[in-house]
Design a protein around this motif. Sequence first.
Motif, PDB file in Angstrom:
ATOM      1  N   GLN A   1       0.762  -0.991   0.044  1.00  0.00           N
ATOM      2  CA  GLN A   1       0.002   0.085  -0.141  1.00  0.00           C
ATOM      3  C   GLN A   1       0.749   1.274  -0.031  1.00  0.00           C
ATOM      4  O   GLN A   1       0.439   2.091  -0.671  1.00  0.00           O
ATOM      5  CB  GLN A   1      -0.954   0.046   1.158  1.00  0.00           C
ATOM      6  CG  GLN A   1      -0.409   0.403   2.550  1.00  0.00           C
ATOM      7  CD  GLN A   1       0.319  -0.804   3.240  1.00  0.00           C
ATOM      8  OE1 GLN A   1       0.475  -1.657   2.658  1.00  0.00           O
ATOM      9  NE2 GLN A   1       0.330  -0.515   4.438  1.00  0.00           N
ATOM     10  N   VAL A   2       2.326   1.255   0.563  1.00  0.00           N
ATOM     11  CA  VAL A   2       2.804   2.448   0.584  1.00  0.00           C
ATOM     12  C   VAL A   2       3.369   2.543  -0.917  1.00  0.00           C
ATOM     13  O   VAL A   2       3.404   3.705  -1.288  1.00  0.00           O
ATOM     14  CB  VAL A   2       4.092   1.978   1.549  1.00  0.00           C
ATOM     15  CG1 VAL A   2       5.086   3.220   1.607  1.00  0.00           C
ATOM     16  CG2 VAL A   2       3.408   1.852   3.031  1.00  0.00           C
ATOM     17  N   LEU A   3       3.880   1.331  -1.334  1.00  0.00           N
ATOM     18  CA  LEU A   3       4.482   1.685  -2.867  1.00  0.00           C
ATOM     19  C   LEU A   3       3.323   2.215  -3.728  1.00  0.00           C
ATOM     20  O   LEU A   3       3.619   3.267  -4.441  1.00  0.00           O
ATOM     21  CB  LEU A   3       4.900   0.160  -3.340  1.00  0.00           C
ATOM     22  CG  LEU A   3       6.274  -0.350  -2.811  1.00  0.00           C
ATOM     23  CD1 LEU A   3       6.596  -1.664  -3.697  1.00  0.00           C
ATOM     24  CD2 LEU A   3       7.248   0.696  -2.989  1.00  0.00           C
ATOM     25  N   ILE A   4       2.286   1.891  -3.670  1.00  0.00           N
ATOM     26  CA  ILE A   4       1.246   2.203  -4.470  1.00  0.00           C
ATOM     27  C   ILE A   4       0.973   3.734  -4.222  1.00  0.00           C
ATOM     28  O   ILE A   4       0.806   4.471  -5.242  1.00  0.00           O
ATOM     29  CB  ILE A   4      -0.331   1.338  -4.331  1.00  0.00           C
ATOM     30  CG1 ILE A   4      -0.071  -0.077  -4.619  1.00  0.00           C
ATOM     31  CG2 ILE A   4      -1.346   2.010  -5.185  1.00  0.00           C
ATOM     32  CD1 ILE A   4      -1.155  -0.832  -4.369  1.00  0.00           C
ATOM     33  N   THR A   5       0.788   4.211  -3.071  1.00  0.00           N
ATOM     34  CA  THR A   5       0.476   5.558  -2.699  1.00  0.00           C
ATOM     35  C   THR A   5       1.652   6.204  -3.225  1.00  0.00           C
ATOM     36  O   THR A   5       1.549   7.522  -3.722  1.00  0.00           O
ATOM     37  CB  THR A   5       0.073   5.852  -1.395  1.00  0.00           C
ATOM     38  OG1 THR A   5       0.927   4.909  -0.574  1.00  0.00           O
ATOM     39  CG2 THR A   5      -1.314   5.249  -1.075  1.00  0.00           C
ATOM     40  N   SER A   6       2.841   5.659  -2.829  1.00  0.00           N
ATOM     41  CA  SER A   6       4.219   6.518  -3.123  1.00  0.00           C
ATOM     42  C   SER A   6       4.078   6.918  -4.884  1.00  0.00           C
ATOM     43  O   SER A   6       4.574   7.900  -5.566  1.00  0.00           O
ATOM     44  CB  SER A   6       5.339   5.767  -2.791  1.00  0.00           C
ATOM     45  OG  SER A   6       5.429   5.688  -1.549  1.00  0.00           O
ATOM     46  N   TRP A   7       3.849   5.887  -5.652  1.00  0.00           N
ATOM     47  CA  TRP A   7       3.894   5.875  -7.074  1.00  0.00           C
ATOM     48  C   TRP A   7       2.884   7.045  -7.397  1.00  0.00           C
ATOM     49  O   TRP A   7       2.995   7.705  -8.561  1.00  0.00           O
ATOM     50  CB  TRP A   7       3.517   4.611  -7.470  1.00  0.00           C
ATOM     51  CG  TRP A   7       4.401   3.407  -7.425  1.00  0.00           C
ATOM     52  CD1 TRP A   7       5.920   3.730  -7.364  1.00  0.00           C
ATOM     53  CD2 TRP A   7       4.235   2.141  -7.583  1.00  0.00           C
ATOM     54  NE1 TRP A   7       6.435   2.599  -7.364  1.00  0.00           N
ATOM     55  CE2 TRP A   7       5.437   1.735  -7.583  1.00  0.00           C
ATOM     56  CE3 TRP A   7       3.026   1.106  -7.865  1.00  0.00           C
ATOM     57  CZ2 TRP A   7       5.760   0.210  -7.467  1.00  0.00           C
ATOM     58  CZ3 TRP A   7       3.280  -0.073  -8.074  1.00  0.00           C
ATOM     59  CH2 TRP A   7       4.610  -0.846  -7.861  1.00  0.00           C
TER      60      TRP A   7
END
Lengths: 247, 169
Positions: free
Chosen positions: A38-44
């Motif tokens: 979820q962190v990766l997705i929002t970071s993207w």
Amino acid sequence: MNITPCSIKTLKGLYDISGVEVGQHFYWQIGGFQIHAQVLITSWVVITILLGSVIIAVRNPQTIPTDGQNFFEYVLEFIRDLSKTQIGEEYGPWVPFIGTMFLFIFVSNWSGALLPWKIIELPHGELAAPTNDINTTVALALLTSAAYFYAGLSKKGLSYFEKYIKPTPILLPINILEDFTKPLSLSFRLFGNILADELVVVVLVSLVPLVVPIPVMFLGLFTSGIQALIFATLAAAYIGESMEGHH
Amino acid sequence: MKNVTHSFVFLAHWPFAGSFGLNTDILATNLINLTVVVGVLIFFGKGVYLLDNRKQRILSTIRNSEELRSGTLEQLEKARIRLQKVELEADEYRMNGYSEIEREKANLINATSISLEQLEKAMNQVRQRVFQQAVQGALGTLNSCLNTELHFRTIRANIGILGAIEWKR
């Protein structure tokens, strides 16, 4: 026996109302690592927003800035002023770093407060600001540590380490400890503030869904902006501190 | 009771069961509050004077430099015109001066040659008068000092000289 489905229903309803998830993550397995997806997705998403803004900002530059260009130039001026006041005359090479830190943290924080992430349901955990996860903030803080070490070493060479025995060698342990407390305090401050902001909003929303959370959301916007500013300012101050006193 | 506990367990693991999806519950997704917050941000964000001030500052700076530039261009143009005028005048003066000098030169040469001629004439006159006076003076001296005996002696001496010359030959 008749009671049980009913009680399950009530409980499920209760759960739906007060569905506050803390410490739940949506894991991806990459190599031997478990990644907080979820962190990766929002970071993207945040990175896409930033890169998109950059493309819009530099697409059609005018002598007399249009509204958008004016805004982005103002942001750039702000970041340069910040770096200049903290680092001093040789702030130029550090503007990109400080700017990246500030913009990424700021847009992360505000995306957590403004974007309706909860529309998208994950198999596990939920989407939130990237800075809501300690891994992101620790990564940013370690980058800052690396940056100020690099700044000091490239400016002064090995004599950079003289600062550990100044003003007296008795302070050596404390000076060394400082190198560990700096990233620690940076990362925990940011993580704690953002997590607290979002938790307060989530809890309030689960209790009173309408109107009541709005002031707290504004407060969250304010504090998350301040946190981004603090992080960038401290990073610049650390860099400036490790570069100063050169003769 | 066992079922209730079970349901708790079930609830605790409930998220595993799901997959990606959309949550359409408006209240749970906090959509209304977010809309209000974003709306207020945009509404008040538009009224922020920082950006307007910045734009005004840039505009006034540009206008000032434009004015400066046009003023400087004007001055440059004026200076160029003056330079042209001065160059023309200088040309005129140069041509006038040349002809004047030529004329002066001719005048001077004429005057000099005239005075030279006069001088020559005067010199001739002076020479003639001096010659006449010398001849008259010599005649007077001769007439007053030459008696007969001296005359003969002179004649004799001259004859001797002439004879010696003849004899040498």
